[in-house]
Design a protein around this motif. Structure first.
Motif: not given
Length: 212
Positions: A98-101, A61-67, A89-96
């Motif tokens: 994953c980080e929470s989990r 998801e970090v990579a997706a943000q960069g792309l 923006g939706e990928e940022q949700n995924h990032l969060e």
């Protein structure tokens, strides 16, 4: 985002700000998907394996943000740029999610995440330079490969880890939709050698994030 057509310099600054938010956290936009069932308690080995897998997904998801930020920087059509930033923006949700989990599993993100973001930003910007049609095709192929990867991880997760599985299933639905939207906007199918190179790069990132 407003309808203003930002200058390239504006978009560079915005992309860097968004990238820093991706690397170091930001405000939660949507709550994590609830697990359908609590699942069984995980022993230490299962918890470590679940954390390793979720760390890889967080790195993805970090990579997706960069792309997406890199592609938005070099997009030529304002509508394409808007679509890319909405998807980011939706990928940022995924990032969060994953980080929470990862925190719940007693672990944390890959220490190499600045590398994942920077390399992906450069690849995204390069893809955009070939034109919006190829850039959207890059999105479609990326999301196709990400969906395959998520299918694999859903199967690999420990049987009792319902929470992580629910998170990955919700992510997969969004990734599949992003890919279809890119195709519908005119994304061009990528040549086989490019698709193969993308898989090899993704493999390196996944192996690195799993260990570090």
């Amino acid at each position: 985002m407003t309808q203003r057509d930002y200058s390239p310099a504006d978009r560079v600054v915005m992309g860097l700000a968004e990238g820093l938010g991706s690397l170091f956290g930001g405000s939660r936009q949507t709550p994590s998907p609830p697990a359908a069932a609590p699942g069984a308690a995980l022993d230490d080995a299962a918890r470590r394996e679940a954390a390793n897998l979720m760390r890889v997904n967080h790195a993805g998801e970090v990579a997706a943000q960069g792309l997406y930020h890199g592609q938005a920087l070099t997009a030529r059509n304002p509508e394409t740029r808007r679509h890319l930033l909405e998807a980011a923006g939706e990928e940022q949700n995924h990032l969060e999610w994953c980080e929470s989990r990862l925190q719940e599993l007693g672990d944390g993100p890959s220490r190499l995440r600045p590398l994942w973001y920077g390399a992906s930003f450069a690849m995204g910007a390069a893809a955009g330079l070939f034109g919006d049609r190829w850039s959207l095709g890059f999105v479609a192929e990326t999301e196709r490969q990400v969906s395959e990867h998520l299918d694999e991880h859903i199967q690999k997760l420990p049987a009792g880890d319902a929470k992580s599985r629910e998170v990955l299933q919700a992510m997969r639905a969004d990734e599949q939709r992003h890919g279809l939207e890119a195709e519908h906007m005119g994304g061009a199918p990528l040549p086989a050698p490019v698709r193969g190179l993308m898989r090899r790069i993704a493999k390196v990132m996944k192996e690195g994030a799993y260990r570090f």
